[in-house]
Write an enzyme that holds these catalytic residues in place. Structure first.
Site, short mmCIF file in Angstrom:
data_model
loop_
_atom_site.label_atom_id
_atom_site.label_comp_id
_atom_site.label_asym_id
_atom_site.label_seq_id
_atom_site.Cartn_x
_atom_site.Cartn_y
_atom_site.Cartn_z
N ASP A 8 16.94 1.26 -27.01
CA ASP A 8 16.20 0.69 -25.80
C ASP A 8 15.12 1.61 -25.58
O ASP A 8 15.21 2.85 -25.78
CB ASP A 8 17.37 0.54 -24.81
N ASP A 10 13.30 2.12 -21.70
CA ASP A 10 13.31 2.74 -20.43
C ASP A 10 14.66 3.58 -20.27
O ASP A 10 15.91 2.82 -20.51
CB ASP A 10 13.21 1.60 -19.64
N ASP A 135 21.02 1.96 -21.94
CA ASP A 135 21.86 2.41 -20.74
C ASP A 135 22.08 1.29 -20.00
O ASP A 135 23.05 1.63 -18.95
CB ASP A 135 20.70 3.21 -19.91
MG LIG Z 1 16.93 0.76 -20.45
#
Ligand SMILES: [Mg+2]
Length: 175
Positions: A8, A10, A135
């Site tokens: 991922d 961000d 996240d």
């Molecule tokens: Mg992310």
């Protein structure tokens, strides 16, 4: 055959939260403490009247252009790319204006990766790889391979996934 690691952007490669906090603190003259963020998204800990500005920052045309690179991510992703097929998987369609900036950001900071390894998508449940480092529990819980949660303040209480706290821990897990 090499294993595939989906990563991922961000909060894993790019510090979007750090920029949101800086913009918010500057506009409203308030400071956001790390302690209050534990277990929460930024929108949940600020004045409810200001909540909408967080989405506005994200939708600004150049928001994703100059995000800080997460510590050690460049060196570790480079090493990973020597042993695994690494794919950068970002739900960029949520912020359509971000597409070219995200692409430029990857070219600038991760120039050793080919454009063939960039996946700009919507729903990440379509992604098939051996591992996903992300996240967001909502992405990890629908992933068909092994999900790995990358620590970010909002996810610290999540216990369903194998966890890494930083890129050094990713290196220790895979290299
Ligand atoms: Mg992310």
């Amino acid at each position: 055959m090499r294993q595939k690691i989906a990563i991922d952007m961000d909060e894993v490669m790019a510090d979007a939260l750090g920029k949101l906090i800086r913009l918010y603190e500057k506009e409203f003259g308030k400071s956001v403490k790390q302690e209050v963020l534990q277990g929460h998204f930024l929108e949940e800990v600020i004045d409810p009247d200001h909540k909408h500005v967080i989405r506005e920052y994200l939708f600004e045309k150049d928001f994703f252009q100059d995000l800080e690179v997460m510590p050690d991510s460049q060196a570790v992703i480079f090493e990973l790319s020597q042993h695994y097929d690494v794919y950068i998987v970002t739900a960029a369609m949520e912020f359509p204006d971000s597409l070219s900036h995200k692409y430029q950001w990857l070219r600038e900071h991760f120039s050793f990766l080919s454009w063939k390894n960039f996946v700009f998508c919507g729903d990440k449940s379509i992604i098939r790889a051996d591992y996903l480092i992300d996240d967001h529990p909502k992405n990890l819980s629908v992933f068909s391979g092994e999900p790995i949660i990358f620590t970010s303040p909002h996810n610290v209480h999540e216990t369903r996934f194998r966890r890494v706290n930083n890129w050094q821990e990713v290196a220790a897990m895979f290299l």
